[in-house]
Design an enzyme around this catalytic site. Structure first.
Site, PDB file in Angstrom:
ATOM      1  N   TYR A 165       8.280  -6.831   7.494  1.00  0.00           N
ATOM      2  CA  TYR A 165       8.194  -5.673   7.579  1.00  0.00           C
ATOM      3  C   TYR A 165       9.909  -4.557   7.611  1.00  0.00           C
ATOM      4  O   TYR A 165       9.721  -3.743   7.089  1.00  0.00           O
ATOM      5  CB  TYR A 165       7.744  -5.364   8.634  1.00  0.00           C
ATOM      6  CG  TYR A 165       7.820  -3.689   9.595  1.00  0.00           C
ATOM      7  CD1 TYR A 165       6.811  -3.016   9.136  1.00  0.00           C
ATOM      8  CD2 TYR A 165       8.533  -3.004  10.306  1.00  0.00           C
ATOM      9  CE1 TYR A 165       7.195  -1.593   8.950  1.00  0.00           C
ATOM     10  CE2 TYR A 165       8.655  -1.988  10.929  1.00  0.00           C
ATOM     11  CZ  TYR A 165       8.073  -1.617  10.459  1.00  0.00           C
ATOM     12  OH  TYR A 165       7.449  -0.277  10.952  1.00  0.00           O
ATOM     13  N   LYS A 169      10.556  -1.429   4.948  1.00  0.00           N
ATOM     14  CA  LYS A 169      11.943   0.062   5.400  1.00  0.00           C
ATOM     15  C   LYS A 169      12.560   0.207   4.985  1.00  0.00           C
ATOM     16  O   LYS A 169      13.435   1.099   4.704  1.00  0.00           O
ATOM     17  CB  LYS A 169      11.077  -0.392   6.488  1.00  0.00           C
ATOM     18  CG  LYS A 169       9.841  -0.115   7.532  1.00  0.00           C
ATOM     19  CD  LYS A 169       9.269   1.330   7.046  1.00  0.00           C
ATOM     20  CE  LYS A 169       7.642   1.483   7.166  1.00  0.00           C
ATOM     21  NZ  LYS A 169       7.212   2.771   6.887  1.00  0.00           N
TER      22      LYS A 169
END
Length: 258
Positions: A165, A169
C-alpha cells in the site's frame, strides 16, 4: 469580491471526484458542490452515487452520477466523455479512488497486492489519461485547472505490514511531482494530498490482525481526521489564486506522531 463570490469560490467550475460513494470522496463531492462547482461523482456503487446526487441537489447544488470501475480504462474514457457532454470540460479532478489491504509480505497475499496496484496505480492512471485533455482545455479557457491526487502519509513514513500500500502511495506522490512540471506551464496545477489516519470505511477492508490492532490503538489514543477535514483541504487547494499551487499537502491528526 462580493460576499456571494467568496462563499462560492468554485462557481462555474466542473469537478470530478472518483471514489465518491463513501468517505473522503463522498465528503469532498458535497463540499465542492457547496463551494459552487458542478460535480460529477464516479464510483462503482450506483445506488450510493444516486443518494449523493440527491443530497447535493437538495442543498442547491448540481451533480451527475457516473457508475464506473476505474480499473476499466475504456469505461473511464466513456465516463469522461459523458461528463464533457453534460457539464463541459472538467477543470477540477479529485483522483481519489483507492484501497488499503495491509499484510506481512511473507504471507504472499498476491491477490491483495495486485488489487492495490490495479486500483491505486492503474486506476489512477486511467483517470489521469481520460481527463487530462479536459483539464488542459479548461485551463486554456479559464486560466487554471486542478488535478489533486490522493496519496497518503504512508508515502513518506514506514508502517509495518503496509509495504505494498505504501509503495502505491509513494508512486502517487512522485508521479504528482512529475505531472506538475509537465502540466504547470499549461496552467494545470497538480497536488498530492497525503492524509494521516482518517475515519472512513477504507479500514473496513483490513483483515491483517497486526494492522487492525494498530488501527484500534490509534482510535483509542487520538482523534482521527474526518472525511470532511480532507474535503475542506481539497476545497482550499482549488480555491487558491491561479498563481499559487500547493504541490504536496500533508494533513495529519494532531496527535498522530508519524
Amino acid at each position: 469580491m462580493s460576499t456571494h463570490a467568496s462563499a462560492r469560490p468554485l462557481a462555474g467550475r466542473v469537478a470530478v471526484v472518483t471514489g465518491a460513494s463513501s468517505g473522503i470522496g463522498e465528503a469532498t463531492a458535497e463540499h465542492l458542490a457547496g463551494l459552487g462547482a458542478r460535480v460529477a461523482v464516479l464510483a462503482r456503487r450506483a445506488e450510493r452515487l444516486d443518494d449523493l446526487v440527491a443530497r447535493i441537489g437538495k442543498s442547491g447544488g448540481e451533480a451527475l452520477a457516473v457508475a464506473v470501475d476505474v480499473t476499466d480504462g475504456a469505461a473511464v474514457r466513456a465516463a469522461a466523455g459523458r461528463v464533457a457532454a453534460e457539464f463541459g470540460a472538467t477543470d477540477l479532478l479529485f483522483n481519489n479512488a483507492g484501497v488499503m489491504l495491509p499484510a506481512p509480505i511473507e504471507e504472499l497475499a498476491t491477490d491483495d497486492w495486485q488489487r492495490q496496484i490495479d486500483l491505486n496505480i492503474t486506476g489512477l492512471m486511467h483517470v489521469i489519461g481520460a481527463f487530462t485533455p479536459q483539464l488542459i482545455e479548461a485551463a486554456g479557457e479559464r486560466g487554471v485547472a486542478d488535478l489533486v491526487n490522493t496519496s497518503s502519509i504512508a508515502a513518506q513514513n514506514i508502517f509495518p505490514h503496509f509495504a505494498v500500500y505504501s509503495a502505491t502511495k509513494a508512486y502517487v506522490t512522485h508521479l504528482s511531482r512529475h505531472l506538475r512540471v509537465e502540466l504547470g506551464p499549461k496552467h494545470v496545477r497538480v497536488s498530492a494530498l497525503e492524509p494521516g489516519i482518517v475515519g472512513t470505511e477504507l479500514q473496513n477492508h483490513v483483515t491483517d490482525e497486526g494492522a487492525l490492532a494498530w488501527l484500534e490503538s490509534a482510535k483509542e489514543t487520538m482523534e482521527l481526521l474526518t472525511p470532511e477535514d480532507v474535503a475542506r483541504t481539497v476545497g482550499f487547494i482549488a480555491s487558491l489564486p491561479a498563481r499559487a499551487n500547493l504541490q504536496q499537502v500533508t494533513i495529519m491528526p494532531t496527535a498522530q506522531p508519524s
